[in-house]
Motif scaffolding. Structure first.
Motif, mmCIF file in Angstrom:
data_model
loop_
_atom_site.group_PDB
_atom_site.id
_atom_site.type_symbol
_atom_site.label_atom_id
_atom_site.label_comp_id
_atom_site.label_asym_id
_atom_site.label_seq_id
_atom_site.Cartn_x
_atom_site.Cartn_y
_atom_site.Cartn_z
ATOM 1 N N UNK B 57 -6.877 26.429 9.145
ATOM 2 C CA UNK B 57 -6.573 25.971 7.784
ATOM 3 C C UNK B 57 -7.209 26.903 6.753
ATOM 4 N N UNK B 58 -8.442 27.319 7.022
ATOM 5 C CA UNK B 58 -9.127 28.242 6.100
ATOM 6 C C UNK B 58 -8.332 29.545 6.008
ATOM 7 N N UNK B 59 -7.888 30.038 7.175
ATOM 8 C CA UNK B 59 -7.110 31.283 7.182
ATOM 9 C C UNK B 59 -5.803 31.111 6.395
ATOM 10 N N UNK B 60 -5.158 29.966 6.581
ATOM 11 C CA UNK B 60 -3.896 29.701 5.865
ATOM 12 C C UNK B 60 -4.133 29.695 4.350
ATOM 13 N N UNK B 61 -5.226 29.051 3.918
ATOM 14 C CA UNK B 61 -5.527 29.024 2.478
ATOM 15 C C UNK B 61 -5.815 30.435 1.964
ATOM 16 N N UNK B 83 -7.682 26.667 -5.640
ATOM 17 C CA UNK B 83 -6.449 26.947 -4.889
ATOM 18 C C UNK B 83 -5.708 28.137 -5.505
ATOM 19 N N UNK B 84 -5.611 28.159 -6.845
ATOM 20 C CA UNK B 84 -4.902 29.252 -7.525
ATOM 21 C C UNK B 84 -5.605 30.584 -7.298
ATOM 22 N N UNK B 85 -6.949 30.558 -7.191
ATOM 23 C CA UNK B 85 -7.695 31.806 -6.971
ATOM 24 C C UNK B 85 -7.342 32.433 -5.626
ATOM 25 N N UNK B 86 -6.789 31.615 -4.719
ATOM 26 C CA UNK B 86 -6.369 32.114 -3.398
ATOM 27 C C UNK B 86 -4.852 32.365 -3.365
ATOM 28 N N UNK B 87 -4.184 32.066 -4.483
ATOM 29 C CA UNK B 87 -2.739 32.314 -4.553
ATOM 30 C C UNK B 87 -1.879 31.083 -4.292
ATOM 31 N N UNK B 88 -2.518 29.899 -4.141
ATOM 32 C CA UNK B 88 -1.757 28.684 -3.815
ATOM 33 C C UNK B 88 -1.482 27.790 -5.014
ATOM 34 N N UNK B 89 -0.639 26.804 -4.786
ATOM 35 C CA UNK B 89 -0.302 25.780 -5.792
ATOM 36 C C UNK B 89 -0.172 24.441 -5.085
ATOM 37 N N UNK B 90 -0.259 23.338 -5.851
ATOM 38 C CA UNK B 90 -0.001 22.008 -5.275
ATOM 39 C C UNK B 90 1.379 21.533 -5.730
ATOM 40 N N UNK B 195 -10.103 19.778 -0.671
ATOM 41 C CA UNK B 195 -11.153 20.475 -1.421
ATOM 42 C C UNK B 195 -12.225 21.038 -0.492
ATOM 43 N N UNK B 196 -12.590 20.296 0.550
ATOM 44 C CA UNK B 196 -13.582 20.798 1.511
ATOM 45 C C UNK B 196 -13.086 22.101 2.134
ATOM 46 N N UNK B 197 -11.822 22.142 2.521
ATOM 47 C CA UNK B 197 -11.250 23.363 3.118
ATOM 48 C C UNK B 197 -11.225 24.499 2.095
ATOM 49 N N UNK B 198 -10.853 24.166 0.842
ATOM 50 C CA UNK B 198 -10.819 25.184 -0.219
ATOM 51 C C UNK B 198 -12.201 25.787 -0.436
ATOM 52 N N UNK B 199 -13.243 24.929 -0.469
ATOM 53 C CA UNK B 199 -14.591 25.442 -0.727
ATOM 54 C C UNK B 199 -15.078 26.285 0.451
ATOM 55 N N UNK B 200 -14.672 25.928 1.679
ATOM 56 C CA UNK B 200 -15.006 26.765 2.830
ATOM 57 C C UNK B 200 -14.277 28.115 2.721
ATOM 58 N N UNK B 201 -13.038 28.090 2.249
ATOM 59 C CA UNK B 201 -12.235 29.314 2.163
ATOM 60 C C UNK B 201 -12.821 30.302 1.151
ATOM 61 N N UNK B 202 -13.465 29.773 0.087
ATOM 62 C CA UNK B 202 -14.044 30.680 -0.926
ATOM 63 C C UNK B 202 -15.552 30.782 -0.796
ATOM 64 N N UNK B 203 -16.094 30.265 0.340
ATOM 65 C CA UNK B 203 -17.545 30.329 0.600
ATOM 66 C C UNK B 203 -18.388 29.685 -0.476
ATOM 67 N N UNK B 204 -17.856 28.617 -1.124
ATOM 68 C CA UNK B 204 -18.651 27.900 -2.121
ATOM 69 C C UNK B 204 -19.691 27.068 -1.403
#
Lengths: 206, 206
Positions: B57-61, B83-90, B195-204
Motif C-alpha cells: 500500500x505504501x508503494x502504491x501511494x 495525498x496530493x504531495x504523492x500525486x493522488x486524489x480522493x 492517513x496512517x498509510x499516507x504518513x508512513x509513505x511520507x515518513x511523517x
C-alpha cells in the motif's frame, strides 16, 4: 433490501442486543443512532443528557437553528437536506484562511478560533464537537463570559489528552448539553446525534 | 500544547494502554491511528491484514495511487494535502446525480453504482469502504470478473446487516486487504487507516 429496510433491521438488531437495558425513551433514538454508526454499545451507558435537552433541541431545530461543527467530517455526516427543510444550515470554519491566520497570530488552535467566528453568527446555534477539546473549552469560555448562548452543546470529542476533562467541565456549564463521558466520541458520533435529533424534529421513522 | 504535541502524547498513552499486546510493527501505525480516532481498543485485535499489505500500500501511494471512498465523511477525513504531495486524489461518487439515476434504474444501491463508476478511473486505486457492505460486494464482483485490480481494499463497513458477512467474503478474494473483522468500522476508521498509510509513505513521525 432497500437502504431504509437495512436501517430498520439494524435498529431492530440494536434493540434486541440492548434487551432489558433501561433507557429514557427520549434518549433512545440518540443512543441507538450512536450505536448504529459505531457498532459500539458503550454509547448505551456513556451518553449524558442535561434535563429536557432532547425536547429543547427538537424545538430549536424546528425554529430553524443552525449547526456548527468542529470538523469537515462531522459536517459531511449531517443530513443537510433534513436540516434545510427546517430552515437550518451546517457551518464549519476550521479550514478557513482567516481562522488559520488568527490562530497563528494568537498562538492558539484553529478549532478555538473557528468557534469564536461561529459565535458571531446571527442564528440560534447548536454546537456539535466531535474532535477538539479546545473547541469545547472555547464554547465554555464564551458562555461564561456572556458572549454565547447556544441552544445545545453536543460535546463528544474523542481522545486521550484533555478530552475527558473538557467533557466533565462542559457538564458543569449552565447550558443544554449531550456529552459522551470518557474518552470515546468522534465526528461520526457528533453527526449521528445531530441526525437523530433532526429525524425526531421531522417525525421520521427510526 | 500544540496540535502535534497533543497527537504525540495521545499515541504515547495508546502505547501505554496497549502495553505488552503483541502487534506486528508494520501494522502498529494503522492500529494505533484507528484507536486514536475512536478511543476503541477493539481495533488492537479486530483488524486483519493480508500478507505484505502495508508495504504494498505504501508503494502504491508513492506511485501516485488514488483513493476511492464510499462516503463523503471518509473523503472529508483523509489528509488530501499529503495525498496530493504523492500525486493522488480522493474520489467519492455516491452523491453524483448520474449515480443516483442509474441506481434507481437498476434497482440497486448508489454505493454499488458509485464503485462501478470509480472502477473506470485510469489510476492505480485504493478503495476505502467505511459504510456500505454493498460497495464491498461490488468491489469483490468486479475483481472476480476481471474488471478491477485494486492496489488495496480497506474493508471497514460498520453495522448490523450483511456487514460481518461482506467482510468475511472480502478476505477470501485474491487482493491486498485490510479488514475490521466483526461489526465495527466506519468512515472515521476508513479515513484513519488511509492517513496512517499516507504518513508512513511520507515518513511523517507517528
Amino acid at each position: 433490501m432497500l437502504p431504509f429496510e437495512i436501517e430498520k433491521e439494524s435498529f431492530r438488531m440494536i434493540d434486541e442486543i440492548l434487551g432489558e437495558t433501561t433507557i429514557n425513551p427520549l434518549h433512545a433514538p440518540l443512543i441507538k443512532r450512536a450505536i448504529h454508526t459505531s457498532a459500539d454499545f458503550d454509547y448505551a451507558t456513556n451518553l449524558c443528557f442535561s434535563d429536557h435537552v432532547v425536547e429543547r433541541a427538537i424545538q430549536a431545530l424546528k425554529n430553524g437553528a443552525h449547526i456548527v461543527t468542529d470538523t469537515q467530517m462531522a459536517k459531511a455526516g449531517i443530513n443537510k437536506t433534513t436540516l434545510a427543510s427546517l430552515g437550518g444550515e451546517v457551518h464549519c470554519f476550521v479550514a478557513d484562511e482567516d481562522v488559520a491566520k488568527r490562530a497563528k497570530e494568537e498562538g492558539t488552535t484553529r478549532s478555538a478560533i473557528a468557534i469564536e467566528k461561529a459565535a458571531e453568527l446571527n442564528y440560534p446555534l447548536i454546537f456539535a464537537v466531535g474532535n477538539a477539546p479546545t473547541a469545547l473549552m472555547k464554547i465554555k469560555e464564551l458562555i461564561e463570559t456572556g458572549k454565547l448562548s447556544p441552544e445545545l452543546v453536543i460535546g463528544v470529542p474523542v481522545g486521550f489528552v484533555n478530552v475527558v476533562e473538557s467533557k466533565e467541565q462542559m457538564m458543569q456549564v449552565n447550558v443544554p448539553y449531550i456529552v459522551a463521558k470518557g474518552r470515546k466520541g468522534g465526528s461520526n458520533i457528533a453527526a449521528a446525534l445531530c441526525n437523530a435529533l433532526l429525524y425526531m424534529a421531522v417525525n421520521r421513522q427510526i
